[in-house]
Design a protein around this motif. Structure first.
Motif, PDB file in Angstrom:
ATOM      1  N   ILE A 258       0.830  -1.202   0.000  1.00  0.00           N
ATOM      2  CA  ILE A 258       0.000   0.000   0.000  1.00  0.00           C
ATOM      3  C   ILE A 258       0.867   1.256   0.000  1.00  0.00           C
ATOM      4  O   ILE A 258       0.562   2.245  -0.672  1.00  0.00           O
ATOM      5  N   LEU A 259       1.986   1.203   0.728  1.00  0.00           N
ATOM      6  CA  LEU A 259       2.864   2.373   0.819  1.00  0.00           C
ATOM      7  C   LEU A 259       3.816   2.509  -0.363  1.00  0.00           C
ATOM      8  O   LEU A 259       4.468   3.539  -0.520  1.00  0.00           O
ATOM      9  N   ASN A 260       3.909   1.471  -1.197  1.00  0.00           N
ATOM     10  CA  ASN A 260       4.803   1.531  -2.359  1.00  0.00           C
ATOM     11  C   ASN A 260       4.299   0.554  -3.423  1.00  0.00           C
ATOM     12  O   ASN A 260       4.582  -0.635  -3.367  1.00  0.00           O
ATOM     13  N   ASN A 261       3.539   1.078  -4.375  1.00  0.00           N
ATOM     14  CA  ASN A 261       2.927   0.219  -5.394  1.00  0.00           C
ATOM     15  C   ASN A 261       3.914  -0.371  -6.393  1.00  0.00           C
ATOM     16  O   ASN A 261       3.522  -1.139  -7.279  1.00  0.00           O
ATOM     17  N   SER A 262       5.201  -0.040  -6.249  1.00  0.00           N
ATOM     18  CA  SER A 262       6.202  -0.620  -7.145  1.00  0.00           C
ATOM     19  C   SER A 262       6.787  -1.914  -6.576  1.00  0.00           C
ATOM     20  O   SER A 262       7.542  -2.607  -7.254  1.00  0.00           O
ATOM     21  N   ILE A 263       6.429  -2.236  -5.331  1.00  0.00           N
ATOM     22  CA  ILE A 263       6.937  -3.443  -4.680  1.00  0.00           C
ATOM     23  C   ILE A 263       5.817  -4.466  -4.568  1.00  0.00           C
ATOM     24  O   ILE A 263       4.762  -4.188  -3.984  1.00  0.00           O
ATOM     25  N   PHE A 264       6.047  -5.654  -5.127  1.00  0.00           N
ATOM     26  CA  PHE A 264       5.097  -6.758  -5.062  1.00  0.00           C
ATOM     27  C   PHE A 264       5.754  -7.895  -4.265  1.00  0.00           C
ATOM     28  O   PHE A 264       6.537  -8.675  -4.826  1.00  0.00           O
ATOM     29  N   PRO A 265       5.496  -7.980  -2.979  1.00  0.00           N
ATOM     30  CA  PRO A 265       6.212  -8.931  -2.106  1.00  0.00           C
ATOM     31  C   PRO A 265       6.209 -10.376  -2.597  1.00  0.00           C
ATOM     32  O   PRO A 265       7.242 -11.051  -2.545  1.00  0.00           O
ATOM     33  N   VAL A 266       5.067 -10.880  -3.068  1.00  0.00           N
ATOM     34  CA  VAL A 266       4.997 -12.274  -3.504  1.00  0.00           C
ATOM     35  C   VAL A 266       5.843 -12.488  -4.757  1.00  0.00           C
ATOM     36  O   VAL A 266       6.688 -13.392  -4.817  1.00  0.00           O
ATOM     37  N   LEU A 267       5.615 -11.666  -5.767  1.00  0.00           N
ATOM     38  CA  LEU A 267       6.341 -11.814  -7.027  1.00  0.00           C
ATOM     39  C   LEU A 267       7.836 -11.627  -6.814  1.00  0.00           C
ATOM     40  O   LEU A 267       8.653 -12.389  -7.363  1.00  0.00           O
ATOM     41  N   ASP A 268       8.203 -10.632  -6.015  1.00  0.00           N
ATOM     42  CA  ASP A 268       9.626 -10.371  -5.772  1.00  0.00           C
ATOM     43  C   ASP A 268      10.276 -11.527  -5.017  1.00  0.00           C
ATOM     44  O   ASP A 268      11.424 -11.910  -5.306  1.00  0.00           O
ATOM     45  N   ALA A 269       9.552 -12.107  -4.054  1.00  0.00           N
ATOM     46  CA  ALA A 269      10.101 -13.224  -3.280  1.00  0.00           C
ATOM     47  C   ALA A 269      10.321 -14.441  -4.173  1.00  0.00           C
ATOM     48  O   ALA A 269      11.340 -15.133  -4.053  1.00  0.00           O
ATOM     49  N   VAL A 270       9.380 -14.705  -5.074  1.00  0.00           N
ATOM     50  CA  VAL A 270       9.524 -15.853  -5.978  1.00  0.00           C
ATOM     51  C   VAL A 270      10.729 -15.667  -6.889  1.00  0.00           C
ATOM     52  O   VAL A 270      11.564 -16.569  -7.058  1.00  0.00           O
ATOM     53  N   LYS A 271      10.845 -14.490  -7.491  1.00  0.00           N
ATOM     54  CA  LYS A 271      11.943 -14.233  -8.423  1.00  0.00           C
ATOM     55  C   LYS A 271      13.295 -14.276  -7.717  1.00  0.00           C
ATOM     56  O   LYS A 271      14.258 -14.839  -8.243  1.00  0.00           O
ATOM     57  N   ASP A 272      13.366 -13.680  -6.532  1.00  0.00           N
ATOM     58  CA  ASP A 272      14.627 -13.696  -5.786  1.00  0.00           C
ATOM     59  C   ASP A 272      15.025 -15.129  -5.421  1.00  0.00           C
ATOM     60  O   ASP A 272      16.207 -15.495  -5.493  1.00  0.00           O
ATOM     61  N   HIS A 273      14.042 -15.929  -5.031  1.00  0.00           N
ATOM     62  CA  HIS A 273      14.341 -17.316  -4.659  1.00  0.00           C
ATOM     63  C   HIS A 273      14.866 -18.093  -5.859  1.00  0.00           C
ATOM     64  O   HIS A 273      15.869 -18.816  -5.749  1.00  0.00           O
ATOM     65  N   LEU A 274      14.228 -17.943  -7.003  1.00  0.00           N
ATOM     66  CA  LEU A 274      14.648 -18.678  -8.194  1.00  0.00           C
ATOM     67  C   LEU A 274      16.041 -18.244  -8.651  1.00  0.00           C
ATOM     68  O   LEU A 274      16.847 -19.067  -9.090  1.00  0.00           O
ATOM     69  N   LYS A 275      16.328 -16.957  -8.530  1.00  0.00           N
ATOM     70  CA  LYS A 275      17.647 -16.459  -8.924  1.00  0.00           C
ATOM     71  C   LYS A 275      18.753 -17.009  -8.025  1.00  0.00           C
ATOM     72  O   LYS A 275      19.897 -17.148  -8.458  1.00  0.00           O
ATOM     73  N   ASN A 276      18.404 -17.296  -6.781  1.00  0.00           N
ATOM     74  CA  ASN A 276      19.408 -17.746  -5.819  1.00  0.00           C
ATOM     75  C   ASN A 276      19.598 -19.263  -5.795  1.00  0.00           C
ATOM     76  O   ASN A 276      20.439 -19.762  -5.039  1.00  0.00           O
ATOM     77  N   ILE A 277      18.822 -19.982  -6.598  1.00  0.00           N
ATOM     78  CA  ILE A 277      19.057 -21.422  -6.712  1.00  0.00           C
ATOM     79  C   ILE A 277      20.343 -21.619  -7.498  1.00  0.00           C
ATOM     80  O   ILE A 277      20.499 -21.072  -8.590  1.00  0.00           O
ATOM     81  N   GLU A 278      21.270 -22.390  -6.977  1.00  0.00           N
ATOM     82  CA  GLU A 278      22.533 -22.598  -7.663  1.00  0.00           C
ATOM     83  C   GLU A 278      22.317 -23.285  -8.998  1.00  0.00           C
ATOM     84  O   GLU A 278      21.329 -23.994  -9.198  1.00  0.00           O
ATOM     85  N   PHE A 279      23.239 -23.082  -9.916  1.00  0.00           N
ATOM     86  CA  PHE A 279      23.132 -23.678 -11.251  1.00  0.00           C
ATOM     87  C   PHE A 279      23.047 -25.196 -11.139  1.00  0.00           C
ATOM     88  O   PHE A 279      23.841 -25.826 -10.439  1.00  0.00           O
ATOM     89  N   ASN A 280      22.049 -25.760 -11.795  1.00  0.00           N
ATOM     90  CA  ASN A 280      21.765 -27.192 -11.753  1.00  0.00           C
ATOM     91  C   ASN A 280      21.320 -27.648 -10.373  1.00  0.00           C
ATOM     92  O   ASN A 280      21.377 -28.840 -10.049  1.00  0.00           O
TER      93      ASN A 280
END
Length: 359
Positions: A258-280
């Motif tokens: 509500i205080l920052n419409n540019s931040i989507f906690p669910v979407l950002d958490a999913v993307k950050d998690h996937l990026k941090n999975i090690e290769f393979n």
């Protein structure tokens, strides 16, 4: 690393001091007989240690991790001719193939290393062979299942994202490099593919004081989140909502702070998690849910459905359909990573109001 002659001499002299019978050998002259013998013995020991060191280097077992090290140390643009004048040729030195980079800066060396991610594996013979089988069946399975083959997955980075090596000559040069340095008799299978496709569907109960949800969209999300066969009245409502969405789509701010419409906690958490999975590395459903649970304003994240497939070829009419892998707790993407640009995340945002139900 072999000791220096001076270090060996010092150890001999220290040992001499412990022997009282040698106290008479006290001449400080560089040409004294006993001093020359110390130097001769130290030199002989030094030569021996150098030979042992070189033999150990040459006989180093080439493990799967060794292949990974060599892959990450590949320099693209390096001529394989040892007589090349640009100073980055592939040469035999100290018992192994190495790139001669003496004429290059650190920046040039790093820029030439195009392999940024690498995973090496092999199939264990025991996992595919049945001791009760006949000999001819054993050999058939041996070759069919590629036992004895070293599998190497490689990827580079573009725009801070993992990417396949899409320049044909780059992959060709890398395969030639591995062919030259690998152990004789070993078969090596090298791949560099587009990231796998991933599609997720989630029901997420959120704090309505932190997460924005347009009131007109709440009932639609609630109907979509039901994991049961809808009743006739509910089906009619959902169909009506879906028809209305053609004219008036869901509020694009849904799921944002509500205080920052540019931040989507669910979407950002999913993307950050996937990026941090090690290769393979493995995609683990529980780990993803845990990551979403930690996001701001999230009360209860529920992972409804997980679908995946290998990358689709836009020029191929027979594209691979997504496979439902929801029942699988974890799996490894075939390419070793997911295509973040092709990632699909469908979230049903539901206000967390259970506390009122207890009153």
């Amino acid at each position: 690393m072999a000791r220096t002659i001076a270090e060996i001499q010092d150890e001999i002299l220290n040992e001499k001091k412990k022997q009282s019978s040698l106290n008479g050998l006290n001449s400080s002259s560089k040409t004294s007989i006993w001093g020359l013998w110390v130097n001769i013995v130290a030199t002989a020991i030094w030569v021996h240690e150098k030979i042992v060191e070189k033999n150990a280097l040459i006989s180093r077992p080439h493990t799967l991790n060794w292949y990974r090290e060599q892959a990450l140390n590949f320099h693209y643009g390096s001529p394989l001719d040892p007589n090349s004048s640009n100073g980055m040729s592939l040469i035999w030195k100290d018992g192994s193939y190495q790139f001669d980079t003496k004429n290059l800066s650190e920046t040039q060396i790093e820029e030439s290393k195009i392999i940024k991610h690498c995973a090496v594996s092999e199939i264990d013979l025991e996992t595919v062979l049945n001791p009760e089988k006949k000999v001819k069946e054993i050999f058939s399975d041996y070759f069919h299942n590629k036992v004895g083959v070293v599998f190497i997955k490689v990827a580079t980075e573009k725009d801070d994202k993992i990417s396949r090596i899409d320049v044909p000559n780059e992959l060709f040069a890398f395969k030639e490099y591995i062919a030259r340095i690998k152990d004789a008799g070993n078969q090596v299978y090298i791949t560099s593919d587009d990231g796998d496709i991933l599609k997720l569907n989630l029901n997420v109960y959120v704090d309505p004081l932190s997460i924005y949800i347009n009131p007109k969209d709440i009932e639609y999300y609630q109907l979509k989140s039901l994991n049961r066969t809808l009743e006739a009245e509910e089906q009619a409502k959902l169909k009506k909502y879906e028809e209305d969405l053609l004219a008036e789509p869901l509020d694009i701010r849904n799921g944002s702070l509500i205080l920052n419409n540019s931040i989507f906690p669910v979407l950002d958490a999913v993307k950050d998690h996937l990026k941090n999975i090690e290769f393979n590395g493995a995609f683990v459903k529980t780990f993803l849910v845990d990551a979403i649970q930690k996001a701001e304003g999230i009360k209860i994240p529920i992972l409804n459905k997980v679908e995946t497939s290998i990358a689709k070829n836009p020029n191929d009419d027979d594209n691979n359909d997504l496979t439902d892998v929801t029942r699988i707790e974890y799996f490894i993407p075939k390419a070793g990573y997911f295509d973040m640009d092709a990632l699909e995340i469908e979230v049903n945002y539901i206000p967390y109001t259970f506390y009122r139900d207890k009153q």
